[in-house]
Design a protein around this motif. Structure first.
Motif, PDB file in Angstrom:
ATOM      1  N   LYS A  19     -64.720 -51.846  14.316  1.00 44.46           N
ATOM      2  CA  LYS A  19     -63.731 -50.956  14.960  1.00 44.46           C
ATOM      3  C   LYS A  19     -64.127 -49.498  14.733  1.00 44.46           C
ATOM      4  N   ALA A  20     -64.550 -49.168  13.511  1.00 42.88           N
ATOM      5  CA  ALA A  20     -64.962 -47.796  13.196  1.00 42.88           C
ATOM      6  C   ALA A  20     -66.145 -47.368  14.057  1.00 42.88           C
ATOM      7  N   LEU A  21     -67.004 -48.325  14.418  1.00 41.13           N
ATOM      8  CA  LEU A  21     -68.149 -48.035  15.295  1.00 41.13           C
ATOM      9  C   LEU A  21     -67.768 -48.064  16.771  1.00 41.13           C
ATOM     10  N   GLN A  22     -66.491 -48.307  17.041  1.00 37.85           N
ATOM     11  CA  GLN A  22     -65.937 -48.379  18.403  1.00 37.85           C
ATOM     12  C   GLN A  22     -66.579 -49.493  19.226  1.00 37.85           C
ATOM     13  N   LEU A  23     -66.847 -50.626  18.564  1.00 38.69           N
ATOM     14  CA  LEU A  23     -67.415 -51.791  19.236  1.00 38.69           C
ATOM     15  C   LEU A  23     -66.365 -52.871  19.474  1.00 38.69           C
ATOM     16  N   VAL A  24     -65.231 -52.745  18.771  1.00 40.66           N
ATOM     17  CA  VAL A  24     -64.179 -53.755  18.824  1.00 40.66           C
ATOM     18  C   VAL A  24     -62.831 -53.055  18.913  1.00 40.66           C
ATOM     19  N   GLU A  25     -61.925 -53.662  19.683  1.00 34.29           N
ATOM     20  CA  GLU A  25     -60.535 -53.205  19.735  1.00 34.29           C
ATOM     21  C   GLU A  25     -59.664 -54.275  19.114  1.00 34.29           C
ATOM     22  N   GLY A  26     -58.697 -53.859  18.296  1.00 33.23           N
ATOM     23  CA  GLY A  26     -57.719 -54.791  17.746  1.00 33.23           C
ATOM     24  C   GLY A  26     -56.547 -54.899  18.703  1.00 33.23           C
ATOM     25  N   VAL A  27     -56.064 -56.116  18.922  1.00 31.31           N
ATOM     26  CA  VAL A  27     -54.913 -56.353  19.796  1.00 31.31           C
ATOM     27  C   VAL A  27     -53.800 -56.914  18.914  1.00 31.31           C
ATOM     28  N   PRO A  28     -52.703 -56.157  18.738  1.00 33.82           N
ATOM     29  CA  PRO A  28     -51.626 -56.619  17.863  1.00 33.82           C
ATOM     30  C   PRO A  28     -50.762 -57.693  18.534  1.00 33.82           C
ATOM     31  N   GLY A  29     -49.972 -58.373  17.708  1.00 37.03           N
ATOM     32  CA  GLY A  29     -49.003 -59.331  18.224  1.00 37.03           C
ATOM     33  C   GLY A  29     -49.441 -60.768  18.076  1.00 37.03           C
ATOM     34  N   PRO A  30     -48.537 -61.694  18.424  1.00 39.49           N
ATOM     35  CA  PRO A  30     -48.824 -63.121  18.250  1.00 39.49           C
ATOM     36  C   PRO A  30     -49.986 -63.622  19.114  1.00 39.49           C
ATOM     37  N   LYS A  31     -50.231 -62.968  20.224  1.00 41.99           N
ATOM     38  CA  LYS A  31     -51.376 -63.352  21.061  1.00 41.99           C
ATOM     39  C   LYS A  31     -52.537 -62.389  20.853  1.00 41.99           C
ATOM     40  N   GLY A  32     -52.476 -61.675  19.748  1.00 44.88           N
ATOM     41  CA  GLY A  32     -53.484 -60.666  19.450  1.00 44.88           C
ATOM     42  C   GLY A  32     -54.766 -61.240  18.891  1.00 44.88           C
ATOM     43  N   GLY A  33     -55.602 -60.331  18.504  1.00 45.16           N
ATOM     44  CA  GLY A  33     -56.913 -60.682  17.970  1.00 45.16           C
ATOM     45  C   GLY A  33     -57.848 -59.515  18.195  1.00 45.16           C
ATOM     46  N   TYR A  34     -59.043 -59.804  18.696  1.00 44.00           N
ATOM     47  CA  TYR A  34     -60.049 -58.775  18.904  1.00 44.00           C
ATOM     48  C   TYR A  34     -60.656 -58.898  20.287  1.00 44.00           C
ATOM     49  N   LYS A  35     -61.047 -57.750  20.832  1.00 46.29           N
ATOM     50  CA  LYS A  35     -61.761 -57.682  22.111  1.00 46.29           C
ATOM     51  C   LYS A  35     -62.965 -56.764  21.944  1.00 46.29           C
ATOM     52  N   PRO A  36     -64.092 -57.117  22.570  1.00 41.49           N
ATOM     53  CA  PRO A  36     -65.250 -56.218  22.510  1.00 41.49           C
ATOM     54  C   PRO A  36     -65.047 -55.034  23.455  1.00 41.49           C
ATOM     55  N   THR A  37     -65.614 -53.901  23.113  1.00 42.64           N
ATOM     56  CA  THR A  37     -65.579 -52.739  23.995  1.00 42.64           C
ATOM     57  C   THR A  37     -66.823 -52.754  24.892  1.00 42.64           C
ATOM     58  N   VAL A  38     -66.863 -51.873  25.853  1.00 43.19           N
ATOM     59  CA  VAL A  38     -68.036 -51.740  26.716  1.00 43.19           C
ATOM     60  C   VAL A  38     -69.259 -51.403  25.873  1.00 43.19           C
ATOM     61  N   THR A  39     -69.064 -50.581  24.845  1.00 45.30           N
ATOM     62  CA  THR A  39     -70.165 -50.208  23.963  1.00 45.30           C
ATOM     63  C   THR A  39     -70.748 -51.430  23.251  1.00 45.30           C
ATOM     64  N   ALA A  40     -69.916 -52.417  22.945  1.00 45.72           N
ATOM     65  CA  ALA A  40     -70.407 -53.640  22.291  1.00 45.72           C
ATOM     66  C   ALA A  40     -71.438 -54.337  23.170  1.00 45.72           C
ATOM     67  N   PHE A  41     -71.184 -54.399  24.463  1.00 42.85           N
ATOM     68  CA  PHE A  41     -72.129 -55.026  25.384  1.00 42.85           C
ATOM     69  C   PHE A  41     -73.441 -54.244  25.417  1.00 42.85           C
ATOM     70  N   GLU A  42     -73.336 -52.913  25.377  1.00 42.87           N
ATOM     71  CA  GLU A  42     -74.534 -52.069  25.381  1.00 42.87           C
ATOM     72  C   GLU A  42     -75.344 -52.256  24.108  1.00 42.87           C
ATOM     73  N   VAL A  43     -74.672 -52.282  22.956  1.00 42.69           N
ATOM     74  CA  VAL A  43     -75.358 -52.433  21.676  1.00 42.69           C
ATOM     75  C   VAL A  43     -76.070 -53.784  21.603  1.00 42.69           C
ATOM     76  N   LEU A  44     -75.440 -54.822  22.146  1.00 38.13           N
ATOM     77  CA  LEU A  44     -76.047 -56.155  22.138  1.00 38.13           C
ATOM     78  C   LEU A  44     -77.027 -56.351  23.292  1.00 38.13           C
ATOM     79  N   ASP A  45     -77.163 -55.315  24.129  1.00 36.14           N
ATOM     80  CA  ASP A  45     -78.046 -55.372  25.292  1.00 36.14           C
ATOM     81  C   ASP A  45     -77.681 -56.543  26.197  1.00 36.14           C
ATOM     82  N   MET A  46     -76.362 -56.672  26.442  1.00 36.38           N
ATOM     83  CA  MET A  46     -75.841 -57.722  27.316  1.00 36.38           C
ATOM     84  C   MET A  46     -75.187 -57.063  28.518  1.00 36.38           C
ATOM     85  N   ASP A  47     -75.309 -57.716  29.641  1.00 36.23           N
ATOM     86  CA  ASP A  47     -74.610 -57.238  30.823  1.00 36.23           C
ATOM     87  C   ASP A  47     -73.172 -57.719  30.758  1.00 36.23           C
TER      88      ASP A  47
END
Length: 177
Positions: free
Chosen positions: A52-80
């Motif tokens: 999260k500090a690297l801005q690669l992941v977003e936290g989603v609060p709540g009972p259906k929460g969890g984590y989502k990758p950011t656009v930057t995460a796809f770039e860092v992993l070199d994934m489309d």
């Protein structure tokens, strides 16, 4: 390509998050990621804070929460970040793998078929594979290439299956592109 350097653990966790998120399109719980990378859920929570500090992941609060990758995460992993990537099938020991797709196939030594290896980049889990397993990939969308062989190595961090190629097949004629 981004200049963010990840540890092997961070890369493995982020790759698992991206793959799980692609399959569900909603937030992914830390326990699900932990099961995918065979780590403790507490370790996942700690790593998610640094991601999260690297801005690669977003936290989603709540009972259906969890984590989502950011656009930057796809770039860092070199994934489309494709909405629907082309489907390239994977067969493991004669059975179709439903929750996996092939991102890339790298071939080496095609001039010497007895020495040919393929690096199969998988979108999905590679936890259930072992050396000696039978692998079939394809046909690919444009060239209709089919690769068959025996699993010779596994890179779990980058989700790569190294296959000793037993058979390469592609139709004769012009490709569809």
């Amino acid at each position: 390509m981004s200049s963010i350097e990840l540890t092997g653990s961070q890369k493995s966790i982020l790759t698992a998050l991206v793959d799980l998120h692609r399959n569900r399109e909603n937030a992914v719980k830390g326990d699900k990621i932990a099961g995918e990378v065979d780590r403790n859920p507490g370790t996942i929570r700690n790593q998610m804070q640094s991601l999260k500090a690297l801005q690669l992941v977003e936290g989603v609060p709540g009972p259906k929460g969890g984590y989502k990758p950011t656009v930057t995460a796809f770039e860092v992993l070199d994934m489309d970040q494709l909405d629907e990537p082309a489907a390239v099938s994977l067969t493991h020991n004669g059975e179709a793998v439903e929750d996996a797709n092939i991102r890339e196939i790298d071939l080496s030594s095609v001039q010497h078929p007895e020495q040919c290896r393929a690096e199969i980049h998988v979108q999905g889990s590679v936890q259930d594979y072992e050396n000696g397993d039978s692998i079939t990939v394809g046909p690919t969308p444009l060239s209709k290439l089919v690769v068959e062989g025996t699993l010779d190595g596994i890179d779990t961090t980058n989700r790569i299956l190294v296959v000793q190629v037993d058979r390469l097949e592609a139709p004769v004629g012009e490709p569809d592109h």
